[in-house]
Design a protein around this motif. Structure first.
Motif, mmCIF file in Angstrom:
data_model
loop_
_atom_site.group_PDB
_atom_site.id
_atom_site.type_symbol
_atom_site.label_atom_id
_atom_site.label_comp_id
_atom_site.label_asym_id
_atom_site.label_seq_id
_atom_site.Cartn_x
_atom_site.Cartn_y
_atom_site.Cartn_z
ATOM 1 N N UNK A 1 30.040 59.776 44.620
ATOM 2 C CA UNK A 1 31.054 59.830 44.642
ATOM 3 C C UNK A 1 31.712 60.553 45.478
ATOM 4 N N UNK B 1 31.926 57.786 48.505
ATOM 5 C CA UNK B 1 33.171 56.804 47.897
ATOM 6 C C UNK B 1 34.551 57.610 48.270
ATOM 7 N N UNK C 1 37.069 55.970 50.747
ATOM 8 C CA UNK C 1 37.934 54.974 49.840
ATOM 9 C C UNK C 1 39.262 55.912 49.012
ATOM 10 N N UNK C 2 38.620 57.884 49.290
ATOM 11 C CA UNK C 2 40.531 58.756 49.008
ATOM 12 C C UNK C 2 40.794 58.452 47.224
ATOM 13 N N UNK C 3 39.094 58.352 46.426
ATOM 14 C CA UNK C 3 39.220 58.128 45.072
ATOM 15 C C UNK C 3 39.873 60.025 44.459
ATOM 16 N N UNK C 4 39.160 60.578 45.476
ATOM 17 C CA UNK C 4 39.829 61.749 44.363
ATOM 18 C C UNK C 4 39.489 62.259 43.441
ATOM 19 N N UNK C 5 37.580 61.743 42.893
ATOM 20 C CA UNK C 5 37.676 63.035 41.656
ATOM 21 C C UNK C 5 36.969 64.331 41.735
ATOM 22 N N UNK C 6 37.279 64.581 42.805
ATOM 23 C CA UNK C 6 37.133 65.926 43.272
ATOM 24 C C UNK C 6 38.213 66.717 44.318
ATOM 25 N N UNK C 7 39.316 66.225 44.280
ATOM 26 C CA UNK C 7 40.394 66.673 44.990
ATOM 27 C C UNK C 7 41.312 66.798 44.686
ATOM 28 N N UNK D 1 44.842 65.487 43.377
ATOM 29 C CA UNK D 1 45.082 64.768 43.502
ATOM 30 C C UNK D 1 44.853 64.585 41.903
ATOM 31 N N UNK E 1 42.113 66.071 40.353
ATOM 32 C CA UNK E 1 40.315 66.559 40.290
ATOM 33 C C UNK E 1 39.755 67.798 40.746
ATOM 34 N N UNK F 1 37.734 65.103 32.950
ATOM 35 C CA UNK F 1 39.441 64.265 32.735
ATOM 36 C C UNK F 1 40.324 64.424 31.608
ATOM 37 N N UNK G 1 42.783 57.051 42.918
ATOM 38 C CA UNK G 1 42.861 58.019 43.895
ATOM 39 C C UNK G 1 44.553 58.191 44.996
ATOM 40 N N UNK G 2 44.069 57.281 45.885
ATOM 41 C CA UNK G 2 45.214 58.508 46.677
ATOM 42 C C UNK G 2 45.960 56.567 46.917
ATOM 43 N N UNK G 3 45.428 55.689 46.279
ATOM 44 C CA UNK G 3 45.896 54.563 46.226
ATOM 45 C C UNK G 3 46.621 54.133 45.122
ATOM 46 N N UNK H 1 46.482 58.403 38.323
ATOM 47 C CA UNK H 1 45.590 58.077 38.722
ATOM 48 C C UNK H 1 44.214 58.653 38.283
ATOM 49 N N UNK H 2 44.117 60.055 38.177
ATOM 50 C CA UNK H 2 42.200 59.953 37.790
ATOM 51 C C UNK H 2 41.574 59.488 36.192
ATOM 52 N N UNK I 1 41.300 56.249 38.133
ATOM 53 C CA UNK I 1 39.661 56.467 39.177
ATOM 54 C C UNK I 1 38.383 56.204 38.966
#
Lengths: 551, 217, 135
Positions: free
Chosen positions: A230, A233, A237-243, A246, A248, B52, B134-136, B149-150, B153
């Motif tokens: 994760x 990724x 990929x910028x998914x942001x699960x821990x960010x 976003x 996270x 989440x 995420x950022x997309x 967005x979460x 994700x």
């Protein structure tokens, strides 16, 4: 009583080195790289983990050299971050976790079961290849500039640092699979390949320890696999699960990371305790005191260890409720360890001690595991850990267990089973000299770290206030002594490999089943199928006096 | 060992096992252990979902409405039926009806392909509308819910990892099918078919939980 | 080992063939449960929606595990292994969830968590300890 060994030997006979054994049964590099023989795989693991240990040790010496002065000594901040990260990653994932199971679990455990091999020999070879792949990826990360996140890869730094984290994460992921495959293999082996007559309660304690370790490996490692995946990724990929930007939660990363990494420390320490259980019986020539308690306490540690992960997160923003719960549960692990310590000491009591290198390590181990364990209980106390978290106190605590318990156990294993694996004896005099250096060097390295950590020196800092310098210099001096000890060991073991005195089947006169065949063993382990009727580690019949034998 | 005792040797018996029964037992235990590790692999993502959804209850509810329940339900029925087919395939080998077994395996694999195709339809719709992780993330109607967005994700991570396992499962079943076709697996030795089927059932199991958690909340 | 020998007895005794009926029955029940879960998903039952969906999903999963994966005929060790993995998954989820759930709610009974800062006692006069007192 015990089965006679295939070449029934008494002490007076000249020790025999079998002309054909697993080392020379097949020749050529391909026969090693494509082997399905658990003993050869164990030897290859041994060579690999020793190289990794050397690498991790070099990083350690770099750290200690840097910390000689409060100002930058030989490196800048970024380099220092990379040094401690790589020291942690290499030592933990490439040495501590695979070492004792991969080397001695592979080599000795099937022998101890009277089996011809592990349950899935091809999977065994796969686990070795996965280990090498993970190692290469970690080295790639180092060569591409290194990682500076700390071995704990905390988000959000790990997901945003410009350093090349991805190869390191991928390496850890693959090493995780190596670990899972090994654990799975060992569990099935212990369930299905025990020789006739070898009931669970007749198994040697090293096997119990490996069994408990394998359970942890199978249950916990997938979680770290997912977690590092994760992070990777998120980085790519910028998914942001821990960010947090976003939505996270970085603390979620910590939960997932430590759900594995706390049981991981038991993956490291349980096999070492198993080695000690076997070795104490052999070097005190006495039946193990409280065999069942030691066996069950291994399972107990494995079980309770899964519920304690939050004690790494007391200051992370975790709720006070969880803090308290994790603190209390963490204390319980101490109960099982204490049970073991009492039983080990009980085994030594009135034993016929053979003073030797392994025995010096055993003494060191007992002292260090108690000290390390007690400081573990101390840092598990929330109100105290608030002061000690991220200081050298914690560093000293876990090095007491990681080095003081686990590496002592590894050294005991390598000295105890060296004659079994290679048919030769190492030089006992030099062994004891090196052991003294190691034990004393270890104390000199890490006791100052308790003091300086309690005084407030933070970990992972390359500069520190001047008043901490004396202790840091002492610690570096100790680490030099420690390194010196390891160098001596390397020299005499390599010498022994080539020119050591022939050991014979059972130079220690141990009652372990692995000693009931030739040293080194033949490719098929036992020439005749084994039927086990003896109790484990049985040196005396009930009521019999301890025999004081001169070896 | 024991090759001299006159006992008819199963050619699949490895040298370090005494009997084929013990070897089969070991193979099954090994497979169940592996399935256990897969459960714990997905566990981390279910944990992420739990966390989440707790933080962003509203967003999760509304984003879930954006999913196509019809396609999701069809996918669920497809996977359940594929599980039936693979169970029948295993039974077929066990009782010696090899042609039936192969036919069932083909149907299983077709179901898997169908599942992946429907997933592709869903994914491409999301790409089109901007319901991305995420950022997309750029789906405008859902942006007013913090944490939307979460949801996506989690959606893409869980269904993505699941789809990866569908592909792996298909490959395993294709390989098993080829071996059956070559006559390697018979009523005398069919444990590998059992193991392949177990893996496929795990893939189904994960989806049984994913479907309500993603589509019906 | 006891388990291997029971297994041996089974296979030698002609594969205990149950036929395929049970697979079809289970399949039918699973289809019905799927329809049921979609139908209840559409209804607004408030906070019951999720637990209900999970109960139905668990029931379906149990059927798949027991009958499609033949756990009714499996060795005990296999059952323990698989159940244990679920147990530890729940340990992880509830351990973390315990943290989340109690993070912002450790307040006194009857006390609504407020968004204001904690009350800081104000000292009058010179009763404050001098700064830099610590060492």
């Amino acid at each position: 009583m015990s089965q006679p060994s295939q070449t029934s030997q008494h002490n007076e006979d000249k020790p025999v080195y079998p002309a054909v054994n697993y080392l020379n049964a097949d020749r050529g590099v391909k026969s090693w790289l494509l082997t399905l023989d658990h003993k050869r795989i164990g030897v290859m693991y041994l060579m690999s983990v020793l190289v990794m240990f050397l690498l991790g040790g070099i990083f350690a010496m770099a750290i200690r050299l840097e910390l000689l002065t409060p100002e930058p000594t030989i490196m800048g901040a970024n380099t220092y971050n990379r040094m401690f990260t790589l020291h942690g990653v290499v030592m933990i994932f490439l040495f501590m976790i695979p070492a004792i199971p991969g080397v001695f679990g592979n080599f000795c455990m099937p022998l101890m079961l009277g089996a011809k091999d592990v349950a899935f020999p091809k999977l065994n070879l796969l686990s070795l290849y996965l280990y090498w792949t993970g190692a290469i990826l970690a080295l790639t990360a180092m060569l591409m500039g290194g990682v500076d996140t700390g071995w704990t890869f905390y988000a959000p730094y790990s997901t945003t640092t410009p350093m090349t984290v991805f190869p390191a994460l991928l390496g850890v992921f693959i090493l995780g699979f190596s670990s899972i495959v090994t654990g799975l293999n060992f569990i099935v082996t212990i369930h299905t390949l025990r020789a006739p007559g070898l009931t669970w309660m007749r198994m040697q304690l090293f096997v119990w320890a490996i069994y408990a370790t394998s359970i942890i490996q199978v249950l916990a490692t997938p979680v770290i696999g997912l977690t590092v995946m994760l992070v990777g990724i998120e980085k790519v990929g910028g998914f942001g699960l821990f960010d947090a930007t976003k939505g996270g939660d970085p603390v979620l990363f910590q939960h997932m990371f430590w759900f594995y990494s706390h049981p991981a420390v038991y993956i490291m320490v349980l096999p070492s305790m198993g080695v000690v259980s076997d070795a104490i019986a052999a070097f005190a020539r006495k039946n193990v005191f409280g065999y069942k308690m030691i066996a069950y306490s291994s399972l107990g540690i494995a079980f309770v260890g899964f519920f304690a992960w939050g004690h790494h997160m007391f200051t992370s923003g975790q709720s006070p409720f969880d803090n308290g719960a994790f603190a209390v549960i963490s204390m319980f692990v101490g109960v099982f360890t204490a049970i073991k310590v009492f039983n080990w000491v009980g085994t030594l009591y009135r034993g016929a001690i053979l003073v030797s290198a392994p025995f010096i390590y055993i003494c060191g181990f007992l002292f260090f595991v108690v000290f390390g364990g007690m400081t573990g209980i101390a840092v598990a106390t929330v109100s105290l850990d608030v002061h000690w978290h991220d200081t050298y106190f914690v560093v000293a605590h876990f090095h007491f267990i990681m080095v003081g318990a686990v590496i002592m156990g590894f050294l005991i294993a390598i000295h105890y089973w060296f004659p079994k694996m290679f048919g030769r004896k190492y030089h006992e005099g030099w062994g004891m000299v090196a052991a003294s250096f190691i034990v004393l060097g270890f104390i000199a390295t890490f006791i100052p770290q308790f003091l300086v950590g309690n005084a407030g020196m933070p970990r992972r800092y390359y500069m520190y206030p001047e008043r901490f310098q004396a202790m840091n210099v002492a610690s570096t001096a100790g680490s030099t002594l420690l390194a010196f000890g390891f160098i001596i060991i390397a020299i005499y073991l390599i010498y022994a490999l080539m020119r050591g005195e022939i050991a014979g089947d059972n130079p220690w006169n141990s009652r372990g089943i692995e000693w009931m065949t030739t040293s080194p063993p033949s490719k098929g382990n036992f020439d005749k199928p084994l039927v086990v009727t003896q109790d484990p580690h049985s040196y005396q019949k009930p009521g019999e006096e301890v025999e004081h034998v001169v070896i | 060992m024991s090759s001299s005792d006159g006992h008819a040797h199963n050619p699949n018996l490895a040298h370090h096992f005494d009997t084929i029964e013990k070897q089969d037992y070991a193979a099954r235990l090994g497979m169940w252990l592996f399935l256990g590790t897969e459960v714990l692999l997905f566990a981390g993502l279910f944990l992420g979902y739990t966390v989440y959804r707790h933080f962003y209850h509203d967003a999760f509810h509304h984003c879930s409405r954006a999913l196509n329940i019809g396609l999701g339900t069809i996918n669920t029925l497809v996977l359940i039926t594929s599980s039936l087919f693979v169970a029948l395939a295993y039974w077929g080998v066990k009782v010696g009806r090899i042609k039936l077994a192969l036919g069932m395996l083909v149907l299983t694999i077709l179901c898997a392909a169908g599942f992946l195709f429907i997933k592709y339809l869903e994914y491409s719709h999301k790409f089109h509308v901007g319901e991305l992780p995420g950022k997309w993330f750029r789906a405008e109607e859902l942006m007013k819910y913090p944490g939307a967005n979460m949801y996506f994700t989690i959606y893409f991570l869980t269904t993505g990892l699941h789809a990866f396992h569908v592909i792996v499962g298909m490959s395993v079943l294709i390989w098993v099918g080829l071996r059956i076709w070559k006559g390697k697996y018979t009523p005398d030795y069919y444990v590998p078919v059992e193991l392949g089927a177990l893996y496929w059932h795990l893939v189904d199991l994960v989806w049984i939980f994913l479907f309500p958690l993603l589509y019906l909340i | 080992m006891a388990d291997a020998t029971t297994q041996a007895a089974h296979s030698k005794a002609g594969h205990h063939d149950h036929g395929t009926k049970r697979y079809f029955i289970v399949w039918g029940i699973l289809l019905i449960c799927t329809v049921l879960t979609v139908w209840t998903g559409y209804k607004d039952l408030g906070s019951l929606n999720l637990p209900l969906a999970l109960v139905i999903a668990t029931f379906k999963a149990t059927l798949v595990i027991l009958f499609f994966m033949h756990m009714t005929e499996s060795a005990a060790t296999n059952r323990i292994v698989f159940v244990t993995s679920f147990v530890f998954m729940l340990v992880m989820i509830f351990g973390v969830f315990g943290d989340l759930w109690t993070r912002s709610q450790m307040s006194l009974p009857n006390h609504v968590p407020s968004t204001e800062g904690p009350e800081i006692p104000v000292f009058e006069g010179g009763s404050l300890p001098p700064p830099g007192h610590h060492e």
